[in-house]
Scaffold this motif. Sequence first.
Motif, PDB file in Angstrom:
ATOM      1  N   ILE A   1       0.858  -1.183   0.000  1.00  0.00           N
ATOM      2  CA  ILE A   1       0.000   0.000   0.000  1.00  0.00           C
ATOM      3  C   ILE A   1       0.888   1.224   0.000  1.00  0.00           C
ATOM      4  O   ILE A   1       1.787   1.354   0.838  1.00  0.00           O
ATOM      5  N   LYS A   2       0.649   2.124  -0.952  1.00  0.00           N
ATOM      6  CA  LYS A   2       1.446   3.346  -1.069  1.00  0.00           C
ATOM      7  C   LYS A   2       0.506   4.547  -1.182  1.00  0.00           C
ATOM      8  O   LYS A   2      -0.678   4.414  -1.501  1.00  0.00           O
ATOM      9  N   THR A   3       1.085   5.710  -0.964  1.00  0.00           N
ATOM     10  CA  THR A   3       0.333   6.957  -1.075  1.00  0.00           C
ATOM     11  C   THR A   3       0.654   7.619  -2.406  1.00  0.00           C
ATOM     12  O   THR A   3       1.785   7.507  -2.918  1.00  0.00           O
ATOM     13  N   ARG A   4      -0.336   8.312  -2.937  1.00  0.00           N
ATOM     14  CA  ARG A   4      -0.149   9.045  -4.193  1.00  0.00           C
ATOM     15  C   ARG A   4       1.101   9.922  -4.127  1.00  0.00           C
ATOM     16  O   ARG A   4       1.321  10.617  -3.127  1.00  0.00           O
ATOM     17  N   GLY A   5       1.907   9.897  -5.187  1.00  0.00           N
ATOM     18  CA  GLY A   5       3.130  10.698  -5.242  1.00  0.00           C
ATOM     19  C   GLY A   5       4.379   9.943  -4.812  1.00  0.00           C
ATOM     20  O   GLY A   5       5.495  10.352  -5.152  1.00  0.00           O
ATOM     21  N   GLN A   6       4.187   8.831  -4.101  1.00  0.00           N
ATOM     22  CA  GLN A   6       5.339   8.056  -3.657  1.00  0.00           C
ATOM     23  C   GLN A   6       5.918   7.231  -4.811  1.00  0.00           C
ATOM     24  O   GLN A   6       5.376   7.185  -5.923  1.00  0.00           O
ATOM     25  N   GLN A   7       7.020   6.566  -4.506  1.00  0.00           N
ATOM     26  CA  GLN A   7       7.686   5.706  -5.476  1.00  0.00           C
ATOM     27  C   GLN A   7       7.626   4.260  -4.956  1.00  0.00           C
ATOM     28  O   GLN A   7       7.567   4.029  -3.744  1.00  0.00           O
TER      29      GLN A   7
ATOM     30  N   GLU B   1      13.505  -5.731 -11.609  1.00  0.00           N
ATOM     31  CA  GLU B   1      12.741  -4.778 -10.801  1.00  0.00           C
ATOM     32  C   GLU B   1      11.865  -3.921 -11.705  1.00  0.00           C
ATOM     33  O   GLU B   1      12.263  -3.586 -12.819  1.00  0.00           O
ATOM     34  N   LEU B   2      10.692  -3.588 -11.174  1.00  0.00           N
ATOM     35  CA  LEU B   2       9.828  -2.603 -11.810  1.00  0.00           C
ATOM     36  C   LEU B   2       9.742  -1.431 -10.846  1.00  0.00           C
ATOM     37  O   LEU B   2       9.405  -1.619  -9.674  1.00  0.00           O
ATOM     38  N   ASN B   3      10.062  -0.240 -11.321  1.00  0.00           N
ATOM     39  CA  ASN B   3       9.982   0.964 -10.506  1.00  0.00           C
ATOM     40  C   ASN B   3       8.894   1.875 -11.066  1.00  0.00           C
ATOM     41  O   ASN B   3       8.819   2.074 -12.279  1.00  0.00           O
ATOM     42  N   VAL B   4       8.087   2.390 -10.175  1.00  0.00           N
ATOM     43  CA  VAL B   4       7.066   3.346 -10.586  1.00  0.00           C
ATOM     44  C   VAL B   4       7.225   4.589  -9.720  1.00  0.00           C
ATOM     45  O   VAL B   4       7.162   4.511  -8.490  1.00  0.00           O
ATOM     46  N   ASN B   5       7.464   5.725 -10.371  1.00  0.00           N
ATOM     47  CA  ASN B   5       7.601   7.000  -9.666  1.00  0.00           C
ATOM     48  C   ASN B   5       6.293   7.780  -9.681  1.00  0.00           C
ATOM     49  O   ASN B   5       5.417   7.515 -10.520  1.00  0.00           O
ATOM     50  N   ALA B   6       6.189   8.730  -8.770  1.00  0.00           N
ATOM     51  CA  ALA B   6       5.034   9.636  -8.740  1.00  0.00           C
ATOM     52  C   ALA B   6       3.722   8.861  -8.881  1.00  0.00           C
ATOM     53  O   ALA B   6       2.948   9.087  -9.814  1.00  0.00           O
ATOM     54  N   LEU B   7       3.495   7.948  -7.966  1.00  0.00           N
ATOM     55  CA  LEU B   7       2.331   7.063  -8.041  1.00  0.00           C
ATOM     56  C   LEU B   7       1.024   7.842  -8.148  1.00  0.00           C
ATOM     57  O   LEU B   7       0.824   8.874  -7.494  1.00  0.00           O
ATOM     58  N   GLU B   8       0.136   7.298  -8.987  1.00  0.00           N
ATOM     59  CA  GLU B   8      -1.205   7.851  -9.153  1.00  0.00           C
ATOM     60  C   GLU B   8      -2.219   6.802  -8.712  1.00  0.00           C
ATOM     61  O   GLU B   8      -1.911   5.603  -8.681  1.00  0.00           O
ATOM     62  N   LEU B   9      -3.429   7.266  -8.407  1.00  0.00           N
ATOM     63  CA  LEU B   9      -4.466   6.341  -7.937  1.00  0.00           C
ATOM     64  C   LEU B   9      -4.711   5.225  -8.957  1.00  0.00           C
ATOM     65  O   LEU B   9      -4.936   4.065  -8.582  1.00  0.00           O
TER      66      LEU B   9
ATOM     67  N   PRO C   1       3.034 -14.977  -9.330  1.00  0.00           N
ATOM     68  CA  PRO C   1       1.748 -14.778  -8.645  1.00  0.00           C
ATOM     69  C   PRO C   1       1.293 -13.323  -8.610  1.00  0.00           C
ATOM     70  O   PRO C   1       0.129 -13.051  -8.333  1.00  0.00           O
ATOM     71  N   GLY C   2       2.207 -12.395  -8.866  1.00  0.00           N
ATOM     72  CA  GLY C   2       1.824 -10.992  -8.888  1.00  0.00           C
ATOM     73  C   GLY C   2       2.039 -10.271  -7.573  1.00  0.00           C
ATOM     74  O   GLY C   2       2.151 -10.884  -6.504  1.00  0.00           O
ATOM     75  N   THR C   3       2.121  -8.948  -7.671  1.00  0.00           N
ATOM     76  CA  THR C   3       2.150  -8.047  -6.512  1.00  0.00           C
ATOM     77  C   THR C   3       0.934  -7.146  -6.613  1.00  0.00           C
ATOM     78  O   THR C   3       0.730  -6.481  -7.625  1.00  0.00           O
ATOM     79  N   ARG C   4       0.125  -7.150  -5.558  1.00  0.00           N
ATOM     80  CA  ARG C   4      -1.064  -6.293  -5.535  1.00  0.00           C
ATOM     81  C   ARG C   4      -0.668  -4.945  -4.956  1.00  0.00           C
ATOM     82  O   ARG C   4      -0.312  -4.847  -3.792  1.00  0.00           O
ATOM     83  N   LEU C   5      -0.713  -3.894  -5.769  1.00  0.00           N
ATOM     84  CA  LEU C   5      -0.374  -2.539  -5.347  1.00  0.00           C
ATOM     85  C   LEU C   5      -1.655  -1.727  -5.184  1.00  0.00           C
ATOM     86  O   LEU C   5      -2.481  -1.660  -6.097  1.00  0.00           O
ATOM     87  N   THR C   6      -1.784  -1.112  -4.021  1.00  0.00           N
ATOM     88  CA  THR C   6      -2.900  -0.204  -3.766  1.00  0.00           C
ATOM     89  C   THR C   6      -2.334   1.178  -3.517  1.00  0.00           C
ATOM     90  O   THR C   6      -1.459   1.348  -2.663  1.00  0.00           O
ATOM     91  N   VAL C   7      -2.819   2.159  -4.260  1.00  0.00           N
ATOM     92  CA  VAL C   7      -2.381   3.544  -4.091  1.00  0.00           C
ATOM     93  C   VAL C   7      -3.539   4.346  -3.509  1.00  0.00           C
ATOM     94  O   VAL C   7      -4.650   4.356  -4.066  1.00  0.00           O
ATOM     95  N   THR C   8      -3.283   4.973  -2.360  1.00  0.00           N
ATOM     96  CA  THR C   8      -4.353   5.728  -1.690  1.00  0.00           C
ATOM     97  C   THR C   8      -4.078   7.222  -1.718  1.00  0.00           C
ATOM     98  O   THR C   8      -2.942   7.645  -1.983  1.00  0.00           O
TER      99      THR C   8
END
Lengths: 113, 114
Positions: B12-18, B75-83, B107-114
């Motif tokens: 679980i990450k917050t919007r704007g995080q990496q 690795e997969l990197n995602v910057n500036a996370l959006e909802l 199996p995957g990684t479930r990412l939730t951006v709040t």
Amino acid sequence: AQSVSQHNHHVILSEAASLELGCNYSYGGTVNLFWYVQYPGQHLQLLLKYFSGDPLVKGIKGFEAEFIKSKFSFNLRKPSVQWSDTAEYFCAVRRGGSYIPTFGRGTSLIVHP
Amino acid sequence: ETGVTQSPTHLIKTRGQQVTLRCSSQSGHNTVSWYQQALGQGPQFIFQYYREEENGRGNFPPRFSGLQFPNYSSELNVNALELDDSALYLCASSFGGQATYEQYFGPGTRLTVT
């Protein structure tokens, strides 16, 4: 842009019923075609694939698919489903020579015992 | 023979995080592809790495980037996370950079951006 359509989003069948899941794509050139299955709680896995040759392809667990070039279709079939076939099924298409597959949105199949 | 593994399972990450997601390819495989699967949709191709080089990319912005290491893990990197980045991220490995490969999915990684 290339697109893949899976017509049935949800299918409910009784055991021993026959199954046909539709898949149509929009690209007119050479294509590689795939059906993937995702059983509950498991990884996505390959059911069968078509690259060239006989357009009727046999896969695992009694599944088969027929490539009909004139209809841009690659429908998945099984003559008699089992409860264990309950899963999500995805069709995928890749242009010949490309690395980029396009997946359909999937069909959820529920088989009642 | 070990299969494709991914970590973490959930995040679980917050919007704007990496965020950085990791994938270990199946033994003997030198190619890794990453996919994003939104709820109710099929997997969408992000990019592919073959022998540590990106050799194919889908329609994703540059804030999605990746790496492949000498042992072929990735690795997969995602910057500036959006909802809208909330999704299941799948990794798939295969042998060879050609398009006729068969991919094996993790199996995957479930990412939730709040």
